[in-house]
Design a protein around this motif. Structure first.
Motif, PDB file in Angstrom:
ATOM      1  N   LYS A 286       0.812  -1.203   0.000  1.00 48.86           N
ATOM      2  CA  LYS A 286       0.000   0.000   0.000  1.00 48.86           C
ATOM      3  C   LYS A 286       0.854   1.265   0.000  1.00 48.86           C
ATOM      4  O   LYS A 286       1.807   1.385   0.776  1.00 48.86           O
ATOM      5  CB  LYS A 286      -0.923   0.013   1.229  1.00 48.86           C
ATOM      6  N   TYR A 287       0.512   2.195  -0.882  1.00 51.51           N
ATOM      7  CA  TYR A 287       1.103   3.526  -0.845  1.00 51.51           C
ATOM      8  C   TYR A 287       0.131   4.412  -0.071  1.00 51.51           C
ATOM      9  O   TYR A 287      -1.085   4.332  -0.271  1.00 51.51           O
ATOM     10  CB  TYR A 287       1.315   4.051  -2.265  1.00 51.51           C
ATOM     11  N   SER A 305      -8.209  10.741  -6.995  1.00 53.55           N
ATOM     12  CA  SER A 305      -7.897   9.624  -6.104  1.00 53.55           C
ATOM     13  C   SER A 305      -6.571   8.992  -6.509  1.00 53.55           C
ATOM     14  O   SER A 305      -6.080   9.201  -7.618  1.00 53.55           O
ATOM     15  CB  SER A 305      -9.010   8.569  -6.163  1.00 53.55           C
ATOM     16  N   GLY A 306      -6.010   8.219  -5.607  1.00 51.05           N
ATOM     17  CA  GLY A 306      -4.733   7.576  -5.867  1.00 51.05           C
ATOM     18  C   GLY A 306      -4.867   6.385  -6.797  1.00 51.05           C
ATOM     19  O   GLY A 306      -5.862   5.662  -6.782  1.00 51.05           O
ATOM     20  N   THR A 307      -3.861   6.203  -7.639  1.00 51.25           N
ATOM     21  CA  THR A 307      -3.824   5.046  -8.532  1.00 51.25           C
ATOM     22  C   THR A 307      -2.377   4.641  -8.752  1.00 51.25           C
ATOM     23  O   THR A 307      -1.461   5.435  -8.540  1.00 51.25           O
ATOM     24  CB  THR A 307      -4.499   5.361  -9.880  1.00 51.25           C
ATOM     25  N   ARG A 308      -2.175   3.402  -9.175  1.00 50.86           N
ATOM     26  CA  ARG A 308      -0.821   2.896  -9.432  1.00 50.86           C
ATOM     27  C   ARG A 308      -0.766   2.382 -10.866  1.00 50.86           C
ATOM     28  O   ARG A 308      -1.685   1.713 -11.332  1.00 50.86           O
ATOM     29  CB  ARG A 308      -0.471   1.777  -8.453  1.00 50.86           C
ATOM     30  N   TYR A 319       0.207   7.770  -8.642  1.00 50.43           N
ATOM     31  CA  TYR A 319      -0.273   9.051  -9.156  1.00 50.43           C
ATOM     32  C   TYR A 319      -1.597   9.421  -8.474  1.00 50.43           C
ATOM     33  O   TYR A 319      -2.264   8.583  -7.862  1.00 50.43           O
ATOM     34  CB  TYR A 319      -0.531   8.971 -10.667  1.00 50.43           C
ATOM     35  N   TYR A 320      -1.973  10.687  -8.609  1.00 54.23           N
ATOM     36  CA  TYR A 320      -3.341  11.124  -8.342  1.00 54.23           C
ATOM     37  C   TYR A 320      -3.999  11.335  -9.708  1.00 54.23           C
ATOM     38  O   TYR A 320      -3.419  11.967 -10.596  1.00 54.23           O
ATOM     39  CB  TYR A 320      -3.373  12.428  -7.544  1.00 54.23           C
ATOM     40  N   ARG A 321      -5.205  10.807  -9.872  1.00 51.39           N
ATOM     41  CA  ARG A 321      -5.898  10.944 -11.155  1.00 51.39           C
ATOM     42  C   ARG A 321      -7.311  11.445 -10.922  1.00 51.39           C
ATOM     43  O   ARG A 321      -7.926  11.179  -9.873  1.00 51.39           O
ATOM     44  CB  ARG A 321      -5.949   9.606 -11.886  1.00 51.39           C
TER      45      ARG A 321
END
Length: 503
Positions: A286-287, A305-308, A319-321
């Motif tokens: 988890k990041y 929201s956060g994404t990988r 990233y945030y997308r």
């Protein structure tokens, strides 16, 4: 005695006139008993199998506030059809010295015989509801076995004929087959959604298709002709989950309706979905995404929201997308992803510069002190004023109680005035309690500086996740990401300060 009336009807062969009849019977009952009615509550088209009813919950709140001494129902089943809720709420009313009586059933629950009668009536009310539910489910089961609709809108891809049976809607079925075939061939959700929405297809609610709708469609076995009833059956504690695994309470009918796709295509889709889940599980570390809930898209206004993602070199990056872009693609939002560690470090470094700078931090502490002192001083003045208002309202309420005790005429105006005074007292007490919870001692600028440094400098230096999250939540109001710049709004001494950075 001050009384309240409660009436209810559900949708099982009852109408709104039932409320009128129950209220009329309750008024007559109170007239005979010499009770003064202060309020009447009514829930229309609400089941009695639970106590999640607006007027019923309001009645319980007013009972807790001491608005009345007895609540009148027409019959036991108007109170509730669930034994646990019935006795739980009766006990709650008793804790507030509120009695329960029934205008249409003559028994005294304080006597052994009356308590026995009450137990039987509560049991019968619960039995009626459960037996009715069983009979309804029998009818639904027969409909499922016969391939008929069991309520609600038909699933996308189907229509309902004059015999209430599912038939394939050929225009929509084209889209259903396209979705399954493209996904099985390796297309992404975004690619499929872009094409489906561009062709003008819309959900049953008239909205564009999104990822959640697509996911539910790809998991729906009706498209291979399998009809299911009872998947959303509640757990023992009453919770529902439409995504729960198959269970014994379900009715599964293969070939219960026309199939739009083949079982082989459905299986291929699910094999790919399972492979994607396994692949995702390989990188479950988890990041923290320290700015969660604070980042917004400057192009469309949606949250980010956060994404990988995995780079061409097979490296995983965070990233945030934009959520709008994530769900609907570039057509909805042209904004780009932003590298999460870079954004977070940029803001943390700005805050660290303020905390490390003696002059800046002292000026910040002075502003905090000014706000704090004004808040404490104002709170003391407000508390004194509220105490005086409460004392006056209590005196007025006592005079109304004296009118009731002396047997003088107590009309609708007096009842409304009593209700207004009681609510006013409750509001005053709530305001006073909130103010009294605020700290009352003075605090110096030096103490504020010491507090900020002790609390946040270790987190910045050691880069602890919990400490950095707290730092950002305390000082950052919003982060707005545009295609060419970033705007950060900070909370400093209850004021918002903006800064921008070109990307």
């Amino acid at each position: 005695m001050i009384a309240a009336l409660y009436a209810r009807y559900s949708s099982d062969s009852q109408r709104a006139e039932s409320i009128v009849a129950q209220i009329r019977a309750g008024r007559e009952y109170c007239r005979r008993k010499g009770y003064h009615i202060i309020k009447e509550y009514a829930d229309e088209a609400y089941t009695g199998t639970n106590d999640n009813r607006p007027a019923y919950r309001e009645m319980l709140r007013d009972a807790a506030a001491g608005l009345f001494e007895v609540v009148i129902f027409h019959k036991v089943d108007r109170n509730g059809r669930n034994e646990f809720d019935y006795y739980k709420n009766k006990q709650e009313l008793a804790r507030h010295n509120v009695r329960v009586e029934y205008s249409g059933q003559a028994f005294d629950s304080t006597s052994p015989e009356g308590a026995l009668m009450e137990n039987q009536l509560v049991g019968l009310a619960a039995y009626y509801s459960r037996n009715l539910s069983r009979e309804v489910k029998k009818g639904l089961k027969e409909n499922v076995l016969a391939g008929k609709i069991t309520g609600g809108r038909p699933l996308f891809g189907y229509s309902v004929d004059k015999n209430k049976k599912y038939v394939i809607n050929e225009e929509e079925a084209v889209a259903v087959r396209y979705i399954f075939e493209r996904y099985a061939a390796g297309a992404s959700y975004i690619d499929i959604l872009r094409e489906i929405n561009a062709r003008g297809y819309r959900t049953r609610r008239g909205a564009e298709f999104g990822k959640a709708t697509l996911h539910d469609m790809l998991n729906n076995r009706r498209y291979i002709g399998t009809c299911i009833l009872g998947k959303n059956q509640p757990y023992l504690d009453g919770r529902r989950n439409s995504h729960r695994p198959d269970h014994d309470g379900m009715i599964i009918v293969p070939n219960g309706c026309p199939a739009i796709i083949s079982p082989d295509l459905f299986q291929a889709v699910h094999e790919r979905m399972q492979e994607n889940r396994r692949r995702g599980g390989r990188r479950t570390a988890k990041y923290p995404y320290l700015l969660s809930g604070l980042v917004y898209c400057g192009e469309c206004g949606a949250s980010m929201s956060g994404t990988r993602t995995r780079t061409r070199k097979k490296e995983i990056r965070e990233y945030y997308r934009c959520c709008q872009k994530s769900n609907h693609g570039d057509a909805k939002c042209p904004n780009r992803y932003i590298y999460a560690p870079a954004l977070e470090n940029f803001i943390i470094e700005r805050l660290a510069a303020v905390i490390d700078n003696e002059s800046l931090l002292f000026r910040l502490a002075q502003k905090v002190q000014e706000k704090y002192d004004a808040l404490v001083g104002n709170a003391r003045v407000q508390i004194a004023a509220l105490q005086e208002q409460e004392a006056k309202a209590n005196k007025s309420l006592e005079r109304l109680y004296e009118v009731i005790a002396d047997g003088d005429t107590f009309d609708d105006f007096d009842r409304a005035q009593m209700k207004h005074l009681k609510q006013k007292i409750l509001d005053i007490r709530a305001q006073r309690e909130k103010l009294e919870q605020q700290p009352g001692k003075t605090i110096s600028s030096a103490e504020i500086v010491h507090y900020i440094r002790d609390r946040f400098l270790p987190a910045i230096r050691q880069r602890t996740v919990s400490g950095l999250t707290e730092l950002l939540q305390y000082f950052v109001h919003t982060v707005t990401v545009f295609r060419d710049k970033i705007r950060v709004e900070y909370w400093f001494a209850s004021c918002r300060y903006s800064s921008e950075r070109t990307t």
